[in-house]
Design a protein around this motif. Structure first.
Motif, PDB file in Angstrom:
ATOM      1  N   MET A   7       1.035  -1.178  -0.012  1.00  6.12           N
ATOM      2  CA  MET A   7       0.111   0.104  -0.003  1.00  6.12           C
ATOM      3  C   MET A   7       0.965   1.343  -0.031  1.00  6.12           C
ATOM      4  O   MET A   7       1.967   1.413   0.689  1.00  6.12           O
ATOM      5  CB  MET A   7      -1.066   0.077   1.256  1.00  6.12           C
ATOM      6  CG  MET A   7      -2.145  -1.097   1.209  1.00  6.12           C
ATOM      7  SD  MET A   7      -2.767  -0.856   2.783  1.00  6.12           S
ATOM      8  CE  MET A   7      -3.226   0.833   3.014  1.00  6.12           C
ATOM      9  N   GLU A   8       0.456   2.256  -0.762  1.00  6.47           N
ATOM     10  CA  GLU A   8       1.026   3.605  -0.548  1.00  6.47           C
ATOM     11  C   GLU A   8       0.864   4.238   0.668  1.00  6.47           C
ATOM     12  O   GLU A   8      -0.165   4.015   1.314  1.00  6.47           O
ATOM     13  CB  GLU A   8       0.496   4.570  -1.754  1.00  6.47           C
ATOM     14  CG  GLU A   8       1.341   5.830  -1.760  1.00  6.47           C
ATOM     15  CD  GLU A   8       0.659   6.695  -3.157  1.00  6.47           C
ATOM     16  OE1 GLU A   8       0.172   7.520  -2.791  1.00  6.47           O
ATOM     17  OE2 GLU A   8       0.540   6.157  -4.201  1.00  6.47           O
ATOM     18  N   MET A   9       1.750   5.050   1.281  1.00  3.44           N
ATOM     19  CA  MET A   9       1.513   5.422   2.571  1.00  3.44           C
ATOM     20  C   MET A   9       0.708   6.777   2.546  1.00  3.44           C
ATOM     21  O   MET A   9       0.490   7.298   1.361  1.00  3.44           O
ATOM     22  CB  MET A   9       2.906   6.038   3.084  1.00  3.44           C
ATOM     23  CG  MET A   9       3.806   5.236   3.420  1.00  3.44           C
ATOM     24  SD  MET A   9       5.488   5.642   4.164  1.00  3.44           S
ATOM     25  CE  MET A   9       5.997   7.159   3.232  1.00  3.44           C
ATOM     26  N   PRO A  10      -0.138   7.033   3.686  1.00  2.00           N
ATOM     27  CA  PRO A  10      -0.962   8.228   3.455  1.00  2.00           C
ATOM     28  C   PRO A  10      -0.445   9.352   3.375  1.00  2.00           C
ATOM     29  O   PRO A  10       0.907   9.458   3.508  1.00  2.00           O
ATOM     30  CB  PRO A  10      -1.517   7.828   4.996  1.00  2.00           C
ATOM     31  CG  PRO A  10      -1.222   6.693   5.645  1.00  2.00           C
ATOM     32  CD  PRO A  10      -0.146   6.351   4.973  1.00  2.00           C
ATOM     33  N   ARG A  11      -0.934  10.207   2.434  1.00  2.00           N
ATOM     34  CA  ARG A  11      -0.543  11.675   2.093  1.00  2.00           C
ATOM     35  C   ARG A  11      -1.142  12.628   2.818  1.00  2.00           C
ATOM     36  O   ARG A  11      -2.541  12.652   3.414  1.00  2.00           O
ATOM     37  CB  ARG A  11      -0.811  11.744   0.649  1.00  2.00           C
ATOM     38  CG  ARG A  11      -0.141  10.868  -0.270  1.00  2.00           C
ATOM     39  CD  ARG A  11      -0.576  10.990  -1.533  1.00  2.00           C
ATOM     40  NE  ARG A  11      -0.837  12.428  -2.494  1.00  2.00           N
ATOM     41  CZ  ARG A  11      -0.797  12.608  -3.440  1.00  2.00           C
ATOM     42  NH1 ARG A  11      -0.790  11.611  -4.255  1.00  2.00           N
ATOM     43  NH2 ARG A  11      -1.269  13.957  -3.839  1.00  2.00           N
ATOM     44  N   TYR A  12      -0.394  13.725   3.018  1.00  2.48           N
ATOM     45  CA  TYR A  12      -0.698  14.646   3.728  1.00  2.48           C
ATOM     46  C   TYR A  12      -0.830  16.285   3.045  1.00  2.48           C
ATOM     47  O   TYR A  12       0.149  16.369   2.374  1.00  2.48           O
ATOM     48  CB  TYR A  12      -0.212  14.982   5.070  1.00  2.48           C
ATOM     49  CG  TYR A  12      -0.522  13.618   6.035  1.00  2.48           C
ATOM     50  CD1 TYR A  12      -1.392  13.979   7.001  1.00  2.48           C
ATOM     51  CD2 TYR A  12       0.167  12.546   6.023  1.00  2.48           C
ATOM     52  CE1 TYR A  12      -1.571  12.861   7.932  1.00  2.48           C
ATOM     53  CE2 TYR A  12       0.092  11.436   6.593  1.00  2.48           C
ATOM     54  CZ  TYR A  12      -0.741  11.674   7.639  1.00  2.48           C
ATOM     55  OH  TYR A  12      -1.054  10.664   8.564  1.00  2.48           O
ATOM     56  N   LYS A  13      -1.462  17.145   3.377  1.00  2.51           N
ATOM     57  CA  LYS A  13      -1.464  18.422   2.556  1.00  2.51           C
ATOM     58  C   LYS A  13      -0.951  19.456   3.780  1.00  2.51           C
ATOM     59  O   LYS A  13      -1.678  19.579   4.823  1.00  2.51           O
ATOM     60  CB  LYS A  13      -2.605  18.888   2.076  1.00  2.51           C
ATOM     61  CG  LYS A  13      -2.689  20.155   1.293  1.00  2.51           C
ATOM     62  CD  LYS A  13      -3.795  20.174   0.640  1.00  2.51           C
ATOM     63  CE  LYS A  13      -4.025  21.725  -0.059  1.00  2.51           C
ATOM     64  NZ  LYS A  13      -5.327  22.052  -0.677  1.00  2.51           N
TER      65      LYS A  13
END
Length: 94
Positions: A7-13
């Motif tokens: 899985m791709e790691m969670p992204r943050y803005k």
């Protein structure tokens, strides 16, 4: 942590508000023949702001470079950001 994660790691803005100055030059204030204390003088691109000194700990940790940004966070933490990273994540508030 599993090195085989699929899985791709969670992204943050980013939504932080910071103070920042683009750096025109980083100068070593050491006089010839004297030992350096490791500090540097940062000269902002915007001539409305005076040059200022940063101590050796800041220099050692952040390695400020011309073209990047001197950044101060709301809690007073001071940092350096390369231009590409800063300009892709922050917009000037007027």
């Amino acid at each position: 942590m599993n090195g085989n994660a699929s899985m791709e790691m969670p992204r943050y803005k980013c939504h932080k508000k910071v103070y920042a100055l683009k750096i025109a030059d980083v100068e070593d204030p050491t006089l010839p023949g004297n030992e350096t204390d490791g500090s540097r003088i940062i000269h902002p691109v915007d001539a409305r702001y005076a040059s200022f000194r940063v101590d050796h700990e800041y220099v050692r940790k952040h390695k400020p470079q011309p073209g990047g940004y001197y950044v101060v966070y709301a809690d007073g933490y001071k940092s350096f950001s390369p231009a590409d990273a800063f300009e892709s994540g922050y917009t000037l508030i007027r």
